[in-house]
Write a protein that holds these residues in place. Structure first.
Motif, PDB file in Angstrom:
ATOM      1  N   UNK A 168       0.842  -1.194   0.000  1.00 51.93           N
ATOM      2  CA  UNK A 168       0.000   0.000   0.000  1.00 51.93           C
ATOM      3  C   UNK A 168       0.878   1.243   0.000  1.00 51.93           C
ATOM      4  N   UNK A 169       0.456   2.244  -0.750  1.00 49.26           N
ATOM      5  CA  UNK A 169       1.232   3.477  -0.849  1.00 49.26           C
ATOM      6  C   UNK A 169       0.302   4.672  -0.949  1.00 49.26           C
ATOM      7  N   UNK A 170       0.737   5.773  -0.371  1.00 48.89           N
ATOM      8  CA  UNK A 170       0.091   7.066  -0.572  1.00 48.89           C
ATOM      9  C   UNK A 170       0.842   7.738  -1.711  1.00 48.89           C
ATOM     10  N   UNK A 171       0.143   8.047  -2.803  1.00 44.19           N
ATOM     11  CA  UNK A 171       0.782   8.603  -3.988  1.00 44.19           C
ATOM     12  C   UNK A 171       0.168   9.951  -4.328  1.00 44.19           C
ATOM     13  N   UNK A 172       1.024  10.881  -4.735  1.00 45.65           N
ATOM     14  CA  UNK A 172       0.539  12.204  -5.117  1.00 45.65           C
ATOM     15  C   UNK A 172       1.497  12.832  -6.113  1.00 45.65           C
ATOM     16  N   UNK A 173       0.975  13.770  -6.891  1.00 43.95           N
ATOM     17  CA  UNK A 173       1.795  14.534  -7.830  1.00 43.95           C
ATOM     18  C   UNK A 173       2.110  15.880  -7.207  1.00 43.95           C
ATOM     19  N   UNK A 174       3.399  16.238  -7.232  1.00 43.88           N
ATOM     20  CA  UNK A 174       3.859  17.507  -6.668  1.00 43.88           C
ATOM     21  C   UNK A 174       4.776  18.144  -7.698  1.00 43.88           C
ATOM     22  N   UNK A 175       4.230  19.024  -8.524  1.00 45.44           N
ATOM     23  CA  UNK A 175       5.007  19.598  -9.614  1.00 45.44           C
ATOM     24  C   UNK A 175       5.389  18.498 -10.588  1.00 45.44           C
ATOM     25  N   UNK A 176       6.700  18.368 -10.847  1.00 45.05           N
ATOM     26  CA  UNK A 176       7.143  17.315 -11.770  1.00 45.05           C
ATOM     27  C   UNK A 176       7.569  16.056 -11.036  1.00 45.05           C
ATOM     28  N   UNK A 177       7.213  15.958  -9.737  1.00 35.08           N
ATOM     29  CA  UNK A 177       7.580  14.793  -8.945  1.00 35.08           C
ATOM     30  C   UNK A 177       6.360  13.945  -8.605  1.00 35.08           C
ATOM     31  N   UNK A 178       6.569  12.641  -8.613  1.00 39.43           N
ATOM     32  CA  UNK A 178       5.584  11.696  -8.096  1.00 39.43           C
ATOM     33  C   UNK A 178       6.065  11.290  -6.714  1.00 39.43           C
ATOM     34  N   UNK A 179       5.285  11.597  -5.701  1.00 40.33           N
ATOM     35  CA  UNK A 179       5.686  11.334  -4.319  1.00 40.33           C
ATOM     36  C   UNK A 179       5.055  10.034  -3.844  1.00 40.33           C
ATOM     37  N   UNK A 180       5.887   9.139  -3.344  1.00 44.71           N
ATOM     38  CA  UNK A 180       5.426   7.840  -2.861  1.00 44.71           C
ATOM     39  C   UNK A 180       5.762   7.702  -1.388  1.00 44.71           C
ATOM     40  N   UNK A 181       4.735   7.498  -0.587  1.00 46.96           N
ATOM     41  CA  UNK A 181       4.927   7.199   0.832  1.00 46.96           C
ATOM     42  C   UNK A 181       4.547   5.733   1.066  1.00 46.96           C
ATOM     43  N   UNK A 182       5.538   4.851   1.295  1.00 44.02           N
ATOM     44  CA  UNK A 182       5.220   3.438   1.529  1.00 44.02           C
ATOM     45  C   UNK A 182       4.430   3.262   2.820  1.00 44.02           C
ATOM     46  N   UNK A 183       3.359   2.502   2.751  1.00 48.48           N
ATOM     47  CA  UNK A 183       2.527   2.245   3.927  1.00 48.48           C
ATOM     48  C   UNK A 183       2.704   0.836   4.462  1.00 48.48           C
ATOM     49  N   UNK A 184       3.411  -0.014   3.724  1.00 45.72           N
ATOM     50  CA  UNK A 184       3.666  -1.365   4.226  1.00 45.72           C
ATOM     51  C   UNK A 184       3.313  -2.434   3.216  1.00 45.72           C
ATOM     52  N   UNK A 185       3.617  -3.663   3.597  1.00 41.90           N
ATOM     53  CA  UNK A 185       3.413  -4.825   2.737  1.00 41.90           C
ATOM     54  C   UNK A 185       2.802  -5.953   3.542  1.00 41.90           C
ATOM     55  N   UNK A 186       1.835  -6.643   2.938  1.00 39.39           N
ATOM     56  CA  UNK A 186       1.376  -7.927   3.477  1.00 39.39           C
ATOM     57  C   UNK A 186       1.569  -8.957   2.375  1.00 39.39           C
ATOM     58  N   UNK A 187       1.873 -10.167   2.761  1.00 38.11           N
ATOM     59  CA  UNK A 187       2.125 -11.221   1.787  1.00 38.11           C
ATOM     60  C   UNK A 187       1.250 -12.424   2.114  1.00 38.11           C
ATOM     61  N   UNK A 188       0.534 -12.909   1.108  1.00 35.52           N
ATOM     62  CA  UNK A 188      -0.369 -14.036   1.286  1.00 35.52           C
ATOM     63  C   UNK A 188       0.115 -15.220   0.449  1.00 35.52           C
ATOM     64  N   UNK A 189       0.668 -16.262   1.074  1.00 35.93           N
ATOM     65  CA  UNK A 189       1.103 -17.423   0.296  1.00 35.93           C
ATOM     66  C   UNK A 189      -0.085 -18.085  -0.404  1.00 35.93           C
ATOM     67  N   UNK A 190       0.161 -18.579  -1.616  1.00 38.93           N
ATOM     68  CA  UNK A 190      -0.847 -19.408  -2.262  1.00 38.93           C
ATOM     69  C   UNK A 190      -1.056 -20.666  -1.422  1.00 38.93           C
ATOM     70  N   UNK A 191      -2.306 -21.110  -1.298  1.00 39.30           N
ATOM     71  CA  UNK A 191      -2.491 -22.377  -0.588  1.00 39.30           C
ATOM     72  C   UNK A 191      -1.920 -23.507  -1.444  1.00 39.30           C
ATOM     73  N   UNK A 192      -1.610 -24.610  -0.787  1.00 41.52           N
ATOM     74  CA  UNK A 192      -0.893 -25.692  -1.438  1.00 41.52           C
ATOM     75  C   UNK A 192      -1.585 -26.232  -2.674  1.00 41.52           C
ATOM     76  N   UNK A 193      -2.893 -26.376  -2.611  1.00 40.45           N
ATOM     77  CA  UNK A 193      -3.639 -26.944  -3.733  1.00 40.45           C
ATOM     78  C   UNK A 193      -3.615 -26.017  -4.945  1.00 40.45           C
ATOM     79  N   UNK A 194      -3.800 -24.703  -4.696  1.00 42.10           N
ATOM     80  CA  UNK A 194      -3.797 -23.761  -5.803  1.00 42.10           C
ATOM     81  C   UNK A 194      -2.399 -23.640  -6.397  1.00 42.10           C
TER      82      UNK A 194
END
Length: 384
Positions: free
Chosen positions: A19-45
């Motif tokens: 997840x990220x907070x993204x915004x345009x500031x002049x000629x810059x794209x500002x990215x504020x990282x909000x974190x990561x979650x990771x979901x393993x595929x279940x074994x069958x899938x």
């Protein structure tokens, strides 16, 4: 705009939701990282997906089933990311999906297929979803990859020397400051295949490079693998598990004769380090910013550093972009650009005739709810 980027790479071990907070500031794209979650595929899938990937085959019925099940798995990851990282206030989801086939012939890409039906994500989250990023670039004559090159160029702009972004996933790819970008060949794909094969399915990858550390490089096998014609192709070029799969490994080993598992993995690790280092030298890298699962393999990282004397090899984390989440953040950026009507490709990187606004939009519960089109494309990426 609060955006969730969803990604599952060629190792297909888990779905990353950044997840990220993204915004345009002049000629810059500002990215504020909000974190990561990771979901393993279940074994069958995961087993069903593995059976469908090259060199396996899948019926249309199985493709349909996988498209639904992967879409539902991506939806669950997006719901969790919105709840845990965004406080339920996400505004957009950008889903890369799961690549199951990249149709390349004679250096040209003719099509690509990512599964993970975005309607399931839109239904579960209520949010608009940007998905199916790669086909538009291919339709414009490009390779459809590596799409992270735009983000890499914005991120590294202004750094001294020749900084090169490197992704060590199942397939390795790089982006140089002049826009040159391509898949170098296998990152962890063959290493993972060998670890899984020799362990009877117990290992999904060479944990901490332990197998490679115990083995020795077999020069004859290495030279045979280095003769692969893909490495000599000019950029832009892309590849995948359509070429570098377990059957490819079995064919190489059949001609080499019986070898200990440790020696095979050590040789494959050297292969990745060698081909990546060769590619980095061709673009004149003075600094390497690496990301992806391969950065967690200390043997691979050591061999890469030894192959590039005088070149600083570091993880992207040192510049504030988490290496495990970089690709998911990159697709969050691409989704944000699409939502603002801005192109997400660099023709010099993919070989396309022109830059394109990427993807297809699946409306959320209240329609697309997309912002007004922005004026100019950003010139740099700023991490907050």
């Amino acid at each position: 705009m609060r955006v969730i980027g969803l990604m599952s790479g060629t190792s297909y071990d888990a779905i990353d939701a950044a997840a990220a907070e993204l915004s345009l500031d002049g000629d810059s794209l500002v990215l504020e990282p909000l974190g990561l979650v990771s979901e393993p595929y279940d074994g069958e899938l995961r087993a069903a997906l593995a059976a469908a990937l090259p060199p396996g085959t899948a019926s249309v019925a199985e493709v349909c089933r996988l498209d639904t099940l992967i879409g539902q798995a991506f939806a669950a990851a997006a719901v969790r990311a919105d709840r845990e990282l965004c406080g339920g206030r996400a505004e957009l989801v950008a889903s890369h999906g799961q690549t199951v086939y990249h149709w390349a012939e004679a250096g040209r890409v003719r099509g690509t297929l990512q599964l993970g039906q975005p309607a399931w994500i839109a239904e579960a989250t209520g949010l608009p979803v940007v998905a199916d990023f790669r086909p538009r670039d291919i339709a414009a004559g490009g390779q459809g990859a590596p799409l992270v090159s735009l983000v890499d160029l914005l991120w590294l702009r202004g750094r001294p020397g020749t900084p090169v972004a490197l992704n060590l996933g199942g397939i390795a790819n790089l982006t140089a400051p002049d826009g040159t970008a391509f898949d170098t060949g296998p990152g962890c794909a063959l290493i993972d295949a060998a670890a899984h094969d020799f362990s009877g399915g117990r290992l999904a990858y060479d944990v901490d490079g332990a197998l490679a550390a115990r083995g020795r490089v077999r020069a004859e096998l290495l030279e045979r693998l280095l003769a692969e014609p893909y490495y000599a192709l000019p950029a832009p070029k892309t590849t995948g598990k359509e070429l570098f799969h377990v059957g490819y490994l079995h064919e190489a080993l059949a001609r080499a004769g019986p070898l200990p598992a440790e020696d095979v993995v050590a040789t494959l690790t050297r292969l990745t380090a060698r081909t990546v280092a060769d590619a980095l030298r061709t673009v004149g890298a003075t600094e390497v910013l690496a990301s992806g699962g391969g950065t967690r393999n200390p043997v691979l990282m050591r061999l890469l550093g030894e192959s590039l004397p005088g070149v600083a090899v570091r993880r992207s984390d040192e510049l504030g972009l988490p290496s495990d989440a970089k690709e998911a953040y990159a697709f969050a950026v691409l989704g944000f650009l699409t939502a603002h009507g801005l192109p997400g490709t660099v023709p010099a990187s993919t070989g396309a005739r022109h830059a394109s606004v990427l993807g297809s939009v699946t409306p959320g519960r209240n329609g697309p709810r997309l912002p007004a089109a922005a004026g100019a494309a950003p010139a740099r990426l700023v991490l907050r």
